[in-house]
Design a protein around this motif. Structure first.
Motif, PDB file in Angstrom:
ATOM      1  N   SER A 180       0.901  -1.137  -0.013  1.00  0.00           N
ATOM      2  CA  SER A 180      -0.043   0.237  -0.048  1.00  0.00           C
ATOM      3  C   SER A 180       0.817   1.337   0.001  1.00  0.00           C
ATOM      4  CB  SER A 180      -0.848  -0.079   1.262  1.00  0.00           C
ATOM      5  OG  SER A 180      -1.920   1.033   1.325  1.00  0.00           O
ATOM      6  N   TYR A 181       1.738   1.317   1.144  1.00  0.00           N
ATOM      7  CA  TYR A 181       2.627   2.800   1.151  1.00  0.00           C
ATOM      8  C   TYR A 181       3.753   2.889  -0.099  1.00  0.00           C
ATOM      9  CZ  TYR A 181       0.869   2.044   5.827  1.00  0.00           C
ATOM     10  OH  TYR A 181       0.058   1.718   7.049  1.00  0.00           O
ATOM     11  N   GLN A 182       4.385   1.978  -0.303  1.00  0.00           N
ATOM     12  CA  GLN A 182       5.347   1.778  -1.264  1.00  0.00           C
ATOM     13  C   GLN A 182       4.929   2.204  -2.565  1.00  0.00           C
ATOM     14  OE1 GLN A 182       7.956  -1.334   0.043  1.00  0.00           O
ATOM     15  NE2 GLN A 182       9.628  -0.369  -0.978  1.00  0.00           N
ATOM     16  N   PRO A 183       3.714   1.369  -3.173  1.00  0.00           N
ATOM     17  CA  PRO A 183       3.057   1.573  -4.287  1.00  0.00           C
ATOM     18  C   PRO A 183       2.705   3.233  -4.382  1.00  0.00           C
ATOM     19  CG  PRO A 183       2.127  -0.066  -3.518  1.00  0.00           C
ATOM     20  CD  PRO A 183       3.112   0.424  -2.496  1.00  0.00           C
ATOM     21  N   GLU A 184       2.487   3.875  -3.235  1.00  0.00           N
ATOM     22  CA  GLU A 184       1.961   5.198  -3.161  1.00  0.00           C
ATOM     23  C   GLU A 184       3.028   6.261  -3.323  1.00  0.00           C
ATOM     24  OE1 GLU A 184      -1.848   6.055  -1.272  1.00  0.00           O
ATOM     25  OE2 GLU A 184      -1.396   8.236  -1.536  1.00  0.00           O
ATOM     26  N   GLN A 185       4.154   5.649  -2.386  1.00  0.00           N
ATOM     27  CA  GLN A 185       5.291   6.656  -2.111  1.00  0.00           C
ATOM     28  C   GLN A 185       6.087   6.849  -3.389  1.00  0.00           C
ATOM     29  OE1 GLN A 185       6.715   4.658   1.314  1.00  0.00           O
ATOM     30  NE2 GLN A 185       5.465   6.078   2.758  1.00  0.00           N
ATOM     31  N   GLN A 186       6.364   5.480  -3.928  1.00  0.00           N
ATOM     32  CA  GLN A 186       7.554   5.218  -4.818  1.00  0.00           C
ATOM     33  C   GLN A 186       6.956   4.625  -6.351  1.00  0.00           C
ATOM     34  OE1 GLN A 186       9.508   3.188  -1.883  1.00  0.00           O
ATOM     35  NE2 GLN A 186       9.967   5.369  -0.844  1.00  0.00           N
ATOM     36  N   LYS A 187       5.681   4.432  -6.259  1.00  0.00           N
ATOM     37  CA  LYS A 187       5.223   3.755  -7.529  1.00  0.00           C
ATOM     38  C   LYS A 187       5.806   2.335  -7.677  1.00  0.00           C
ATOM     39  CE  LYS A 187       3.292   7.854  -8.089  1.00  0.00           C
ATOM     40  NZ  LYS A 187       2.425   7.949  -6.918  1.00  0.00           N
ATOM     41  N   GLN A 188       6.152   1.728  -6.606  1.00  0.00           N
ATOM     42  CA  GLN A 188       6.734   0.299  -6.700  1.00  0.00           C
ATOM     43  C   GLN A 188       6.082  -0.604  -5.693  1.00  0.00           C
ATOM     44  OE1 GLN A 188       8.590  -1.036  -8.860  1.00  0.00           O
ATOM     45  NE2 GLN A 188       9.073   0.833 -10.070  1.00  0.00           N
ATOM     46  N   PHE A 189       5.602  -1.842  -6.004  1.00  0.00           N
ATOM     47  CA  PHE A 189       5.279  -2.641  -4.893  1.00  0.00           C
ATOM     48  C   PHE A 189       6.578  -3.149  -4.318  1.00  0.00           C
ATOM     49  CE2 PHE A 189       1.311  -2.829  -7.203  1.00  0.00           C
ATOM     50  CZ  PHE A 189       0.354  -2.613  -6.271  1.00  0.00           C
ATOM     51  N   GLY A 190       6.307  -3.382  -2.902  1.00  0.00           N
ATOM     52  CA  GLY A 190       7.704  -4.066  -2.133  1.00  0.00           C
ATOM     53  C   GLY A 190       7.914  -5.449  -1.902  1.00  0.00           C
ATOM     54  N   CYS A 191       7.454  -6.174  -3.061  1.00  0.00           N
ATOM     55  CA  CYS A 191       7.566  -7.544  -2.739  1.00  0.00           C
ATOM     56  C   CYS A 191       7.775  -8.023  -4.507  1.00  0.00           C
ATOM     57  CB  CYS A 191       6.227  -8.150  -2.161  1.00  0.00           C
ATOM     58  SG  CYS A 191       6.108  -9.766  -2.315  1.00  0.00           S
ATOM     59  N   VAL A 192       8.605  -8.985  -4.415  1.00  0.00           N
ATOM     60  CA  VAL A 192       8.683  -9.663  -5.758  1.00  0.00           C
ATOM     61  C   VAL A 192       8.412 -11.270  -5.897  1.00  0.00           C
ATOM     62  CG1 VAL A 192      10.689  -8.118  -6.385  1.00  0.00           C
ATOM     63  CG2 VAL A 192      11.271 -10.207  -5.287  1.00  0.00           C
ATOM     64  N   GLY A 193       7.942 -11.771  -4.811  1.00  0.00           N
ATOM     65  CA  GLY A 193       7.424 -12.962  -4.826  1.00  0.00           C
ATOM     66  C   GLY A 193       8.465 -13.976  -4.712  1.00  0.00           C
ATOM     67  N   CYS A 194       9.745 -13.682  -4.166  1.00  0.00           N
ATOM     68  CA  CYS A 194      10.745 -14.735  -4.037  1.00  0.00           C
ATOM     69  C   CYS A 194      10.420 -15.914  -2.912  1.00  0.00           C
ATOM     70  CB  CYS A 194      12.034 -14.206  -3.916  1.00  0.00           C
ATOM     71  SG  CYS A 194      12.342 -13.381  -2.180  1.00  0.00           S
ATOM     72  N   GLY A 195       9.606 -15.606  -2.047  1.00  0.00           N
ATOM     73  CA  GLY A 195       9.342 -16.690  -1.042  1.00  0.00           C
ATOM     74  C   GLY A 195      10.427 -16.714  -0.067  1.00  0.00           C
ATOM     75  N   ARG A 196      11.550 -15.887  -0.114  1.00  0.00           N
ATOM     76  CA  ARG A 196      12.389 -16.206   0.837  1.00  0.00           C
ATOM     77  C   ARG A 196      11.854 -16.031   2.346  1.00  0.00           C
ATOM     78  NH1 ARG A 196      15.520 -13.959  -3.222  1.00  0.00           N
ATOM     79  NH2 ARG A 196      17.485 -15.088  -3.713  1.00  0.00           N
ATOM     80  N   CYS A 197      11.170 -15.003   2.538  1.00  0.00           N
ATOM     81  CA  CYS A 197      10.767 -14.695   3.892  1.00  0.00           C
ATOM     82  C   CYS A 197       9.978 -16.061   4.532  1.00  0.00           C
ATOM     83  CB  CYS A 197       9.767 -13.490   3.790  1.00  0.00           C
ATOM     84  SG  CYS A 197       8.519 -13.636   2.641  1.00  0.00           S
ATOM     85  N   SER A 198       9.040 -16.860   3.757  1.00  0.00           N
ATOM     86  CA  SER A 198       8.523 -17.790   4.087  1.00  0.00           C
ATOM     87  C   SER A 198       9.449 -18.858   4.289  1.00  0.00           C
ATOM     88  CB  SER A 198       7.592 -18.293   2.915  1.00  0.00           C
ATOM     89  OG  SER A 198       6.601 -17.242   2.806  1.00  0.00           O
ATOM     90  N   ARG A 199      10.400 -19.127   3.492  1.00  0.00           N
ATOM     91  CA  ARG A 199      11.586 -20.283   3.594  1.00  0.00           C
ATOM     92  C   ARG A 199      12.157 -19.922   5.021  1.00  0.00           C
ATOM     93  NH1 ARG A 199      12.739 -18.891  -1.503  1.00  0.00           N
ATOM     94  NH2 ARG A 199      11.455 -19.979  -3.207  1.00  0.00           N
ATOM     95  N   ALA A 200      12.369 -18.761   5.173  1.00  0.00           N
ATOM     96  CA  ALA A 200      13.189 -18.594   6.423  1.00  0.00           C
ATOM     97  C   ALA A 200      12.358 -18.479   7.768  1.00  0.00           C
ATOM     98  CB  ALA A 200      14.129 -17.081   6.275  1.00  0.00           C
ATOM     99  N   CYS A 201      11.040 -18.428   7.591  1.00  0.00           N
ATOM    100  CA  CYS A 201      10.342 -18.050   8.998  1.00  0.00           C
ATOM    101  C   CYS A 201      10.443 -19.384   9.815  1.00  0.00           C
ATOM    102  CB  CYS A 201       9.160 -17.915   8.593  1.00  0.00           C
ATOM    103  SG  CYS A 201       7.854 -17.360   9.970  1.00  0.00           S
ATOM    104  N   PRO A 202      11.012 -18.990  11.139  1.00  0.00           N
ATOM    105  CA  PRO A 202      10.978 -20.057  11.989  1.00  0.00           C
ATOM    106  C   PRO A 202       9.533 -20.548  12.571  1.00  0.00           C
ATOM    107  CG  PRO A 202      11.442 -18.237  13.213  1.00  0.00           C
ATOM    108  CD  PRO A 202      11.286 -17.831  11.541  1.00  0.00           C
ATOM    109  N   SER A 203       8.635 -19.827  12.273  1.00  0.00           N
ATOM    110  CA  SER A 203       7.409 -20.032  12.836  1.00  0.00           C
ATOM    111  C   SER A 203       6.483 -20.517  11.865  1.00  0.00           C
ATOM    112  CB  SER A 203       6.785 -19.062  13.930  1.00  0.00           C
ATOM    113  OG  SER A 203       6.658 -17.901  13.209  1.00  0.00           O
TER     114      SER A 203
END
Lengths: 338, 279
Positions: free
Chosen positions: A301-324
């Motif tokens: 929401s904020y990045q698309p508004e502030q910088q005209k860019q979404f802040g996620c590229v769908g690499c999935g790293r956050c999900s792979r790294a999440c310990p929970s």
């Protein structure tokens, strides 16, 4: 510029990496060390892990190191001598074997550091970075690039994109001037080619939602209890932000030894309680759910508004790294459907 | 050639230290490099990052008015690592300053209006910049009223300036301390700022209200202003959130889609009402 289509033999690719090294550029590529693949400096292609779907950490540290010097200072008896970091001394770097999502990650990162006020240190590193990506032949359950306007053969962010046509042949798309300068300096290695349809050559990744739908849904979800539900198992470790190619939040810290010191910029995370804690003890984002909500709103929401860019590229790293076992694609799907 | 570095502070010398209240000090700072002094300008409402090399940076508003040239001032309470280190410095010591950052109080748009300043505790410093700025351009404004409260008499900051404002015929000053914070010879009011404000009941006609204080004071002051007839567009406040960079990159001071550092710190109540309560 218009994309230039070429073919590169595997043997020519090997020569290209050697020549890039010989020309004084630092080449970083995915290297498997004891089962974990990360971007490391390589001398030749034999060191590279071609099979890796996604390195554990993204390639962002090539332009936004985990800890980076902003300036040195030296205290004398009655003065302080400050020395700015020498940005002209940064090396020319090649990110080789990045995935299209890695390459795309540099776009929102660049937008953070260069929109409105230019961060000269980041810009100097970015100017000296050339990105030679390789399309994805396979994906895993965590990949969702096609849901965030990316794709396994997407050219955004790359200077050159290579797509394996056969074990011995790569289709090379020369996308930017930086890519063209590599082509021009090594023209003999590249053969001419027509446009190649990459669809049969790359992984099939099902689209689960669209960024636009998420963006629209977020307009009314701020007060929803979905954030409490989703963040219930978040432990606030910040791993998601550290492995994310698009997360640019940082802290500034001083380190001293005797009269000498360094002012550093270091990675930080909106998942940490300390990130927003006031000296008074008041915290605008006191609960983990508020911090999880911030993460999603910032990116969609904020990045698309502030910088005209979404802040996620769908690499999935956050999900792979999440310990929970949080899974951003699942959470976003829930938001899109909610 | 000197490379530009957005994080590089100006070198400042502490010219004067004033003890304001327990643990609260004001530093008057002068640029050590004459070129820096000449190039520097700021407008009221803006802030900066003050630093002690080796300890780190801390965010304060510029507490002096832009009409007072040749120096800047900051007022702070010792609370965290950097402010404790700052408090140990002496006149003549060197600190870093980078800024000015953020937007401004639009005092040009307030010409011909009455001004009502409402401040609590250590939140008078950002207000002091705009108060002196307006007093130095006194002919531009009609009535000026200042309502200032602190926990106790000892906690009132800028005591000599409060006296000056009290003595000026063109300023109406109301000071108050929290119940229990008064001394036997205290001549001001006793009570919390919102309560005192409703007693004083300043007219909202042609008046701009500027509010700055701890979150709890702000929360109870807005309804009083509303009752007095102030419209949201005529109520201004300045927010503080934790900051590191000061220019919209480090990612922590945002309130919804706006960065306090870059899009604020000055907001009207109209703008504030459009934001989530993350401050």
């Amino acid at each position: 510029m218009e994309i230039i289509n070429k073919i590169l033999d595997k043997s020519s690719l090997t020569v290209l990496v050697e020549k890039l090294n010989a020309s004084g550029k630092e080449v970083y590529a995915p290297v498997n060390k004891k089962g974990i693949t990360e971007f490391e400096k390589v001398a030749n292609l034999q060191e590279m892990d071609f099979d890796c779907i996604a390195t554990k950490q993204s390639a962002k540290s090539l332009v936004f190191p985990k800890v980076e010097k902003l300036m040195n200072f030296e205290k004398t008896f009655d003065d302080v001598i400050v020395k700015n970091v020498d940005i002209t001394a940064f090396p020319e770097v090649i990110a080789f074997g990045t995935r299209p999502c890695d390459a795309a990650g540099f776009i929102p990162l660049d937008a953070i550091f260069t929109t409105d006020n230019v961060d000269e240190i980041f810009k100097a590193r970015m100017d000296k970075l050339t990105i030679i990506s390789i399309s994805c032949k396979k994906a895993d359950d965590f990949c969702f690039c096609t849901s965030v306007n990316g794709g396994p053969g997407n050219t955004s962010g790359s200077d050159i994109l290579l797509t394996e046509m056969s074990p011995n042949e790569y289709y090379a798309e020369i996308i930017t001037e930086k890519g063209k300068s590599i082509l021009d300096a090594n023209a003999a290695l590249f053969k001419d080619s027509a446009v190649v349809d990459k669809t049969p050559l790359v992984a099939k990744i099902e689209q689960q939602f669209t960024e636009e739908v998420i963006n629209e849904k977020l307009k009314t979800l701020f007060e929803s209890d979905i954030w409490d539900t989703q963040a219930m198992r978040c432990v606030g470790c910040g791993a998601c932000a550290f492995v994310c190619p698009a997360c640019g939040c940082f802290d500034i810290q001083d380190e001293t030894k005797g009269k000498d010191g360094v002012r550093h910029r270091c990675w930080d995370s909106c998942g940490f309680k300390l990130f927003t804690l006031h000296t008074s003890g008041h915290n605008p984002r006191e609960k983990q759910a508020q911090r999880w909500r911030q993460r999603i709103y910032h990116k969609f929401s904020y990045q698309p508004e502030q910088q005209k860019q979404f802040g996620c590229v769908g690499c999935g790293r956050c999900s792979r790294a999440c310990p929970s076992d949080m899974n951003i694609a699942e959470h976003l799907t829930q938001i899109a459907k909610g | 050639m000197e490379q530009s570095n957005i994080y590089a502070p100006y070198k400042m010398k502490i010219e004067k230290i004033t003890e304001e209240a327990p643990l609260v000090k004001t530093f008057r700072l002068k640029f050590m490099n004459e070129q820096d002094a000449e190039n520097f300008s700021f407008r009221t409402g803006q802030f900066g990052e003050y630093s002690i090399y080796g300890e780190g940076e801390v965010t304060f508003c510029v507490a002096s008015a832009p009409t007072r040239k040749g120096y800047i001032e900051c007022t702070f309470r010792q609370a965290g690592r950097v402010t404790k280190a700052l408090a140990n410095l002496d006149e003549g010591d060197i600190i870093g300053f980078r800024g000015p950052y953020g937007n401004i109080f639009p005092i040009d748009e307030w010409k011909g209006k009455n001004l009502l300043f409402i401040a609590g505790g250590i939140a008078l410093p950002p207000m002091r910049s705009v108060i002196w700025n307006c007093l130095d351009l006194r002919e531009n404004f009609k009535d000026i009223t200042i309502v200032y409260g602190a926990r106790s008499v000892a906690d009132l900051v800028y005591k000599h300036e409060l006296k000056e404002w009290e003595d000026r015929p063109d300023v109406k000053l109301v000071t108050t301390v929290d119940p229990g914070g008064e001394t036997p010879d205290w001549k001001g009011k006793v009570g919390f700022v919102p309560t005192v404000l409703s007693e004083v009941a300043p007219s909202s006609a042609n008046t701009i209200a500027i509010v700055c204080g701890p979150p709890i004071m702000i929360k109870f002051t807005f309804p009083v202003l509303e009752k007095l007839g102030f419209t949201d567009d005529n109520v201004f406040t300045t927010l503080e959130n934790r900051m590191k960079c000061g220019f919209g990159k480090c990612g922590r001071c945002n309130v919804g889609k706006v960065f306090v550092c870059k899009d604020g710190p000055v907001f009207t109540l109209t703008q504030l009402k459009q934001l989530p309560p993350e401050y």
